[in-house]
Design a protein around this motif. Structure first.
Motif, mmCIF file in Angstrom:
data_model
loop_
_atom_site.group_PDB
_atom_site.id
_atom_site.type_symbol
_atom_site.label_atom_id
_atom_site.label_comp_id
_atom_site.label_asym_id
_atom_site.label_seq_id
_atom_site.Cartn_x
_atom_site.Cartn_y
_atom_site.Cartn_z
ATOM 1 N N GLN A 179 -1.289 -14.134 20.442
ATOM 2 C CA GLN A 179 -0.270 -13.387 21.176
ATOM 3 C C GLN A 179 1.073 -13.368 20.439
ATOM 4 O O GLN A 179 1.794 -12.369 20.469
ATOM 5 N N LEU A 182 0.714 -10.840 17.668
ATOM 6 C CA LEU A 182 0.535 -9.524 18.270
ATOM 7 C C LEU A 182 1.894 -8.924 18.634
ATOM 8 O O LEU A 182 2.143 -7.723 18.409
ATOM 9 N N LYS A 183 2.784 -9.747 19.178
ATOM 10 C CA LYS A 183 4.126 -9.269 19.523
ATOM 11 C C LYS A 183 4.888 -8.816 18.283
ATOM 12 O O LYS A 183 5.670 -7.869 18.325
ATOM 13 N N TYR A 186 3.661 -5.361 17.449
ATOM 14 C CA TYR A 186 4.281 -4.412 18.390
ATOM 15 C C TYR A 186 5.699 -4.062 17.929
ATOM 16 O O TYR A 186 6.102 -2.894 17.939
ATOM 17 N N THR A 187 6.452 -5.076 17.532
ATOM 18 C CA THR A 187 7.828 -4.852 17.079
ATOM 19 C C THR A 187 7.858 -3.954 15.849
ATOM 20 O O THR A 187 8.657 -3.009 15.762
ATOM 21 N N LEU A 189 5.581 -1.783 14.807
ATOM 22 C CA LEU A 189 5.166 -0.418 15.155
ATOM 23 C C LEU A 189 6.263 0.311 15.923
ATOM 24 O O LEU A 189 6.481 1.515 15.720
ATOM 25 N N ASP A 190 6.960 -0.397 16.793
ATOM 26 C CA ASP A 190 8.073 0.223 17.536
ATOM 27 C C ASP A 190 9.165 0.698 16.586
ATOM 28 O O ASP A 190 9.738 1.783 16.768
ATOM 29 N N SER A 358 -2.497 4.951 20.796
ATOM 30 C CA SER A 358 -1.523 3.977 21.318
ATOM 31 C C SER A 358 -1.329 2.827 20.331
ATOM 32 O O SER A 358 -2.045 2.712 19.325
ATOM 33 N N LYS A 359 -0.375 1.954 20.635
ATOM 34 C CA LYS A 359 -0.164 0.772 19.804
ATOM 35 C C LYS A 359 -1.417 -0.110 19.774
ATOM 36 O O LYS A 359 -1.828 -0.584 18.710
ATOM 37 N N ASP A 360 -2.009 -0.320 20.952
ATOM 38 C CA ASP A 360 -3.200 -1.174 20.997
ATOM 39 C C ASP A 360 -4.361 -0.555 20.226
ATOM 40 O O ASP A 360 -5.110 -1.263 19.535
ATOM 41 N N ILE A 363 -3.679 -1.065 16.488
ATOM 42 C CA ILE A 363 -3.963 -2.432 16.052
ATOM 43 C C ILE A 363 -5.467 -2.662 15.965
ATOM 44 O O ILE A 363 -5.959 -3.280 15.009
#
Length: 377
Positions: A179, A182-183, A186-187, A189-190, A358-360, A363
């Motif tokens: 996790q 994973l965060k 996310y950062t 990709l954002d 999507s982001k998920d 990934i």
């Protein structure tokens, strides 16, 4: 007359410089002539090197292709034709990991003749006009009050993703994720989506040359956080406006993990004039030749140029301002088939940037590619 045939890529840095040097060599040794062709930057990255070896004696290559070069059996390992003394000299003067990037399976497959890594580019005139500060962190990049762009065609999107992952102390070729990491993704990709949304098709369809040309000709893009450095844009009258270069932004304020670029000189088994090629190589690495190569738009891997007073004065300190970034750069894998994987990963990222997945899902797709390709290497 001895005639050698070579191929480089279509930019003054890649083509004009090596042509000029070769012409000067022919003037010195009148019985030797080197004729150069050129291909696009895209083909420089993805075109199969085994096919080029059938037509050319000298091939300027991208280092992630050296695994394919080695397995093709169409190229001569450089360590089999140059002496240990010559190789040690070239390794000592090569900036960062440019020399090591051409090693594969115990052999050196090309010589670092050109050096680049992902750096930041900015228009100093626009920064001064709006009283802007150069970002040092990704948070500052997002808050910058001017238009930010980034080359996001597939391979360059993936190169930037790699840079950001390594800088964030994350394996860019992850095959499992907790996790915490994973965060981090996310950062990343954002941030990429934020830049892509603001820049649009221009960035999604651009490689570094195309975007830098636009940045230099138009007064729109003020800053590019990640692009392979083309320091000729820092010279007066190279383009309409001058572009400056600086170290990359970071998640930690340390410009660590930039994806190394550059170019190397490989020798095909078609080459019948090895002794003459060796003499050309030795002459090429003489400092006076390196300086001449730089003056005619080359971007040497020679650290003596990167710290040279004149080279930095003419390019507004582009070399010395980014030497920290290239010294801490990340060498992409070079196993056979990496280039195809590199582009496929980039296509996944472009699908995300254009809102198709999507982001998920992004990934998951990257994880599947990493697992099928990189986990076995």
């Amino acid at each position: 007359m001895i005639k050698l045939y070579g191929i480089s890529w279509d930019d003054p840095r890649g083509y004009d410089s090596i042509v000029y040097i070769s012409e000067r060599y022919s003037e010195k040794y009148k019985d030797i002539h080197i004729q150069w062709d050129k291909r696009s930057l895209y083909d420089f990255t993805v075109y199969p090197p085994d096919k080029l070896a059938k037509y050319y004696d000298l091939v300027v290559v991208d280092y992630p292709s050296v695994g394919d070069i080695a397995e093709s059996n169409n190229y001569i390992p450089i360590d089999e034709i140059l002496s240990k003394k010559d190789l040690e000299f070239i390794q000592r003067i090569s900036v960062g990991k440019t020399y090591e990037s051409y090693l594969y399976n115990g052999h050196l497959w090309a010589l670092p003749i050109d050096a680049a890594t992902q750096v930041s580019a900015y228009r100093e005139d626009i920064f001064k006009e709006f009283n802007l500060k150069i970002p040092k962190t990704w948070k500052q990049v997002i808050k910058l009050k001017c238009k930010v762009g980034m080359p996001l065609s597939p391979i360059h999107a993936h190169s930037s993703f790699i840079t950001m992952c390594v800088n964030y102390f994350l394996d860019p070729f992850f095959i499992r994720l907790d996790q915490y990491n994973l965060k981090k993704i996310y950062t990343i990709l954002d941030i990429m989506k934020n830049i892509s949304d603001k820049c649009g098709d221009l960035c999604l369809k651009s490689d570094p040359i195309k975007l830098l040309d636009y940045m230099a000709e138009e007064n729109e893009i003020c800053y590019i956080p990640l692009t392979y450095g083309y320091y000729n844009y820092s010279r007066d009258k190279y383009r309409k406006n001058v572009i400056n270069y600086i170290n990359i932004p970071s998640f930690t304020e340390i410009p660590y993990g930039s994806t190394l670029g550059g170019a190397g000189l490989a020798v095909s088994i078609k080459n019948k004039y090895i002794e003459e090629t060796i003499e050309f190589i030795k002459w090429f690495y003489d400092f006076n030749t390196q300086k001449m190569y730089w003056k005619h738009y080359g971007q040497p891997a020679d650290i003596r140029i990167w710290i040279d007073e004149e080279a930095n004065k003419i390019t507004r300190n582009s070399y010395i301002n980014t030497i920290y970034t290239i010294s801490l750069s990340y060498v992409r894998p070079n196993f056979p088939g990496f280039i195809k994987f590199h582009e496929e990963s980039g296509k996944v990222l472009v699908n995300f940037l254009t809102g198709k997945i999507s982001k998920d899902e992004t990934i998951k797709d990257l994880l599947n590619l990493n697992t099928s390709c990189c986990a076995r290497k």
